[in-house]
Each structure stands twice: as structure tokens, then as C-alpha cells.
Scaffold this active site. Structure first.
Site, PDB file in Angstrom:
ATOM      1  N   GLN A 126     -16.282  11.601 -22.310  1.00 39.09           N
ATOM      2  CA  GLN A 126     -14.867  11.523 -22.695  1.00 39.09           C
ATOM      3  C   GLN A 126     -14.155  10.556 -21.744  1.00 39.09           C
ATOM      4  O   GLN A 126     -14.038  10.841 -20.553  1.00 39.09           O
ATOM      5  CB  GLN A 126     -14.279  12.926 -22.578  1.00 39.09           C
ATOM      6  CG  GLN A 126     -12.832  13.064 -22.952  1.00 39.09           C
ATOM      7  CD  GLN A 126     -12.298  14.435 -22.528  1.00 39.09           C
ATOM      8  OE1 GLN A 126     -12.728  14.994 -21.530  1.00 39.09           O
ATOM      9  NE2 GLN A 126     -11.373  14.967 -23.284  1.00 39.09           N
ATOM     10  N   SER A 143      -8.973  10.271 -18.961  1.00 38.25           N
ATOM     11  CA  SER A 143      -8.187  10.211 -17.717  1.00 38.25           C
ATOM     12  C   SER A 143      -8.296   8.840 -17.061  1.00 38.25           C
ATOM     13  O   SER A 143      -9.332   8.168 -17.158  1.00 38.25           O
ATOM     14  CB  SER A 143      -8.692  11.246 -16.718  1.00 38.25           C
ATOM     15  OG  SER A 143      -8.700  12.521 -17.287  1.00 38.25           O
ATOM     16  N   SER A 151     -17.018  13.074 -17.021  1.00 39.81           N
ATOM     17  CA  SER A 151     -18.246  13.851 -16.861  1.00 39.81           C
ATOM     18  C   SER A 151     -19.379  13.225 -17.676  1.00 39.81           C
ATOM     19  O   SER A 151     -19.176  12.885 -18.850  1.00 39.81           O
ATOM     20  CB  SER A 151     -18.030  15.280 -17.342  1.00 39.81           C
ATOM     21  OG  SER A 151     -16.898  15.844 -16.737  1.00 39.81           O
ATOM     22  N   GLU A 201     -10.879  21.326 -26.432  1.00 37.15           N
ATOM     23  CA  GLU A 201     -11.375  21.425 -25.055  1.00 37.15           C
ATOM     24  C   GLU A 201     -10.834  22.688 -24.395  1.00 37.15           C
ATOM     25  O   GLU A 201     -11.569  23.432 -23.757  1.00 37.15           O
ATOM     26  CB  GLU A 201     -10.948  20.181 -24.268  1.00 37.15           C
ATOM     27  CG  GLU A 201     -11.532  20.167 -22.854  1.00 37.15           C
ATOM     28  CD  GLU A 201     -11.373  18.818 -22.149  1.00 37.15           C
ATOM     29  OE1 GLU A 201     -10.596  17.981 -22.636  1.00 37.15           O
ATOM     30  OE2 GLU A 201     -12.020  18.629 -21.114  1.00 37.15           O
ATOM     31  N   GLU A 261      -0.959  24.301 -14.331  1.00 33.17           N
ATOM     32  CA  GLU A 261       0.497  24.043 -14.388  1.00 33.17           C
ATOM     33  C   GLU A 261       0.855  23.482 -15.766  1.00 33.17           C
ATOM     34  O   GLU A 261       1.874  23.852 -16.357  1.00 33.17           O
ATOM     35  CB  GLU A 261       0.927  23.052 -13.297  1.00 33.17           C
ATOM     36  CG  GLU A 261       0.914  23.612 -11.882  1.00 33.17           C
ATOM     37  CD  GLU A 261      -0.492  23.743 -11.298  1.00 33.17           C
ATOM     38  OE1 GLU A 261      -1.436  23.108 -11.820  1.00 33.17           O
ATOM     39  OE2 GLU A 261      -0.653  24.494 -10.320  1.00 33.17           O
TER      40      GLU A 261
END
Ligand SMILES: Cc1cc2nc3c(=O)[nH]c(=O)nc-3n(C[C@H](O)[C@H](O)[C@H](O)COP(=O)(O)OP(=O)(O)OC[C@H]3O[C@@H](n4cnc5c(N)ncnc54)[C@H](O)[C@@H]3O)c2cc1C
Length: 412
Positions: free
Chosen positions: A139, A142, A175, A258, A381
Site C-alpha cells: 500500500q 503515506s 509494509s 483496513e 487520535e
């Protein structure tokens, strides 16, 4: 080739679990089945360590439909409801018969996203390899400047005159990218639009020239993560998944899968709590009444999470893939942290030292990995923000530049 399991799409949880268990008794290699039934974890691990045998097993599991029970039958699934599919996953886990964790990205993220947004050709091309565990996915979402605020991503995909895409940028925390065959990628295709509206979603062959993964070592000893550099990577026209500039919506459907998939075991039954209690019994720390009390509280909390999950499945009918999934992820991340601490307390000697050259004992590994779920797939958060906004109806986090074109924003 193994035939798909003969099971009605209306099968209940109990029927699906019983059929899966019967199938495993008939098809799991006899030594593997014996190791599972004897509760011999080392013998199970030895079975799973045989790479060729494992590959053949994954293909068999994929062809039976049990690896992807909620997928439509035309794509090799069993067309089952989310709760019946969850019952099957639970059985596979109990028999240590399921795919290993790297397969999660293909089966849990790329596959469902392609099912939802892919063309017939994309489904035909990619789903069989995912279902049979033959193709490893990663993936590429990020970036150094875009994690929680994923919509701030800056990797660029520019359309060329011949319809192909030229991609440049840097991704991070990806990952398994160092051995992945394919990737799901989000990249900016129109910086003149506000940040959520100029992103597109692509399927990328990781062997394309210009794709360079660099592994990063983690404190638990794994090198699961990578940074991935994309330098003038040329993608074919049909690498686009979903509509141009609609990649945010496609990406959200991946992230919801996810959050759901990272939240732990779907059924109600043995889980980490039992394993921790067994560990404490083995090391003798079970004799400590304070630890025993905390282990029992953990067991209760884990059961409550499992039952809440089952309730969310029943109430939404689709499984907790909406904002309810965030509640589940938040609690299971918290449980994973507790389990890390309890593993260290249940095996205090094991976490302090181990023979040179041998791997980390599982208690040390669990302790050092305990924060993973609380960060991956959106931090705790961020899950609290989602719950506040979409479940409790509180005002949204303010973003004064939400509607400003991405290339005119004053910050990233
Ligand atoms: C085990 C693991 C696997 C991962 N695998 C992948 C992968 O395969 N592919 C991929 O693309 N990424 C992957 N990631 C990255 C992951 O998605 C990001 O780490 C995550 O989204 C957080 O982003 P960040 O690290 O940039 O932290 P930041 O976004 O920089 O956050 C830093 C801190 O600020 C807090 N924060 C940020 N914004 C807010 C806000 N609005 N309100 C309150 N608090 C806030 C966060 O909660 C956090 O505590 C993985 C991460 C982990 C841990």
C-alpha cells in the site's frame, strides 16, 4: 484444482463454520491437522515453514473460496454474508490455516477495493492471484508529509499525451513493499483542485522501472516497512482504478476495510487473553494475584470487544466498515497495547534476555510491537476524531483551507 466449497450464500454463521471445519479435516495435510488438534504450536509452525507446501495450501484454500468467503462466487468467493464470512475466518485462525499477515494487503485492502471500483478487466486480471495468495501487494499511501492528513499527499501522477501516467514522489511506512509484486497507490493528478478532489488511485506493478523500495528496520527486529521512491515511473492508462480525481473516495473505501481488518478476530471465542493466561501459567507468574486479576479483566474486555463487533455486524448488516469500525479499531488497539504490557509481565525473564542468534521470544516481540495497531490504518487520535464527528455528531476538525486549490494552500 480444488472445487469451490458447496455452501449456500444464505448459510448462517454456524453452518459456514461447520462447513469450513469439515473441509479442513478433509483437506489440511494430515501432519498439520494432527499438530493443530494436539495443540502443538511448534509442529504447526514447522508445517507453515515449508514454503512450497504453504504456497500449495494457499492455492487450495483460494480455490475452495474459503480464503475470500464474502467475495462474489463469480470472482472465486462464496458470496456469504459478513457474519458467516467472519465465522469462517475464525475457524481458519483456529486451525492456523489462514494466509500469513503480508497477504492482508492484497486480500483485505486491494482485493475489496478492486471489487468495488475496478473494471471487469481489472477484476479478471488481479483477483485470482489475490485469492490464491500468489501475488503480494503493498500500500503506497503515506508520505513524509501526509499520514493522518493523507489528503495532503504530494506524489504527482501526470497524464502524458499517449494516455500513460508519469509518477514522481516519495512514500513511507509501506509494509512489505520490498517483496511486493503490485501496489495500490494514491497520487495527485490535479493540484489546481482542493486537496481531497485532485487525487487518483492507481494499481502499480512494483517491477516498473523507477520504483525503488528501501527497507527500514523496526525496534521489534522486523524490517517490514519501507520508504518507496517513485522516479519518473510510467504507468499504463489502465493503471487508474475508479474515476480520475475521485481517488479520495476510492482510498476511503480501502481505509475502511483496513480499520475493520486490523481490529482483531471476528468471532467470539479464544483470543489473546487465553494465550496470555497460558503464558503466565507456563512461567509461574499466574501465582501473582494482581497479575491474575489484570489478565482476567483483559479476558473480559476482549470478550466485550468481540461481542460488540458481532452486534455491529448484525445491526449494520454489512459489518463494521463504517464509522462503527473506528470504535472497534480504537478498542482493539488499546487491547493490543494492554496485551503487550501483560506479555512482558507474564514473562518477565523472557523479555529481559534471550540467547544470541535466536529470534525474540514472543513476549518480547509482543511488547515491542504493542503500538502498531494504534498507528497503522489511522492513529487512535484520528479514530477518536472520526467517532466524534460521524458517530457523536460533534463539529468537524476545522480546516480553513479545505476548499483552497492544493497548489495555493499556505501549508502542506
Ligand atoms: C504497523 C504499521 C504499518 C503501516 N503500513 C503502512 C502501509 O503499508 N502503507 C502506508 O501507506 N502507510 C502505512 N503505515 C503508516 C500509517 O498509516 C501512518 O503512520 C499513520 O497514518 C500516521 O501517520 P504519521 O506516521 O505520518 O503520523 P502523523 O500524522 O504525523 O501523526 C503524529 C501524531 O499526531 C497525531 N495527530 C495527527 N493529526 C491529528 C489530528 N487531526 N487530531 C489529533 N491528533 C492528530 C497522531 O495521532 C499522532 O499521534 C503503517 C504504520 C504502521 C504503524
Amino acid at each position: 484444482m480444488t472445487a469451490p466449497l458447496d455452501l449456500s450464500p444464505d448459510a448462517t454463521e454456524e453452518e459456514a463454520a461447520a462447513a469450513a471445519e469439515r473441509w479442513l479435516h478433509e483437506n489440511l495435510p494430515p501432519a498439520w491437522l494432527k499438530a493443530v488438534l494436539d495443540g502443538d504450536r511448534e509442529a504447526v509452525a514447522a508445517q507453515r515453514a515449508d514454503a512450497d507446501g504453504l504456497r500449495a495450501w494457499y492455492a487450495q484454500l483460494g480455490d475452495s473460496g474459503l480464503a475470500t468467503p464474502s467475495w462474489p462466487r463469480e470472482h472465486g468467493g462464496l458470496g456469504l454474508s459478513a457474519d458467516a464470512a467472519g465465522a469462517i475466518s475464525d475457524v481458519l485462525l483456529r486451525y492456523s490455516a489462514d494466509f500469513d499477515s503480508p497477504a492482508f494487503i492484497g486480500r483485505g485492502l486491494a482485493g475489496p477495493t478492486i471489487l468495488l471500483h475496478g473494471t471487469d478487466e481489472q477484476k479478471r486480471r488481479h483477483l485470482p492471484g489475490i485469492r490464491r495468495g500468489e501475488v503480494q501487494w503493498c500500500q503506497l499511501f503515506s508520505e513524509p508529509g501526509a499520514g493522518s492528513d493523507l489528503a495532503a499527499l504530494a506524489a504527482r501522477a501526470e497524464r502524458q499525451e499517449d494516455g500513460t501516467w508519469r509518477v514522481n514522489g516519495q512514500k513511507v511506512w509501506n509494509s512489505y513493499a520490498h517483496f511486493a509484486d503490485w501496489a495500490i497507490l494514491m497520487a495527485r493528478t490535479d493540484p489546481s483542485r482542493p486537496k481531497h478532489r485532485g487525487i487518483s488511485y492507481f494499481l502499480v506493478d512494483m517491477r516498473t522501472p523507477g520504483v525503488s523500495p528501501r527497507p527500514l528496520r523496526q525496534m521489534n527486529g522486523d524490517a517490514e516497512f519501507n520508504e518507496v521512491f517513485l522516479d519518473d515511473v510510467v504507468l499504463p492508462e489502465d493503471a487508474l482504478l475508479g474515476d480520475l480525481n475521485d481517488g479520495w473516495a476510492v482510498g476511503i473505501s480501502t481505509l475502511m476495510q483496513e480499520r475493520n481488518g486490523l481490529s482483531g478476530r471476528p468471532g467470539v471465542g479464544p483470543g489473546r487473553g487465553e494465550e496470555l493466561a497460558r503464558l503466565a501459567a507456563r512461567t509461574g507468574t499466574w501465582a501473582d494475584p494482581l497479575l491474575r486479576d489484570r489478565l482476567l479483566s483483559y479476558l473480559v474486555e476482549e470478550r466485550v470487544l468481540q461481542m460488540t463487533t458481532v452486534r455491529a455486524f448484525v445491526e449494520t448488516g454489512t459489518g463494521p466498515v463504517g464509522a462503527e469500525g473506528s470504535i472497534r479499531k480504537l478498542i482493539s488497539s488499546w487491547l493490543q497495547e494492554q496485551a503487550g504490557v501483560l506479555a512482558a509481565e507474564a514473562d518477565p525473564v523472557g523479555v529481559l534476555g534471550w540467547p544470541a542468534g535466536s529470534g525474540l521470544p514472543s513476549s518480547a516481540y509482543d511488547f515491542l510491537s504493542m503500538k502498531q495497531t494504534a498507528i497503522a490504518g489511522g492513529t487512535s487520535e484520528i479514530q477518536r476524531n472520526i467517532i466524534a464527528e460521524r458517530v457523536l455528531g460533534l463539529p468537524k476538525d476545522p480546516d480553513p483551507e479545505k476548499d483552497v486549490p492544493f497548489n495555493q494552500r499556505s501549508r502542506g
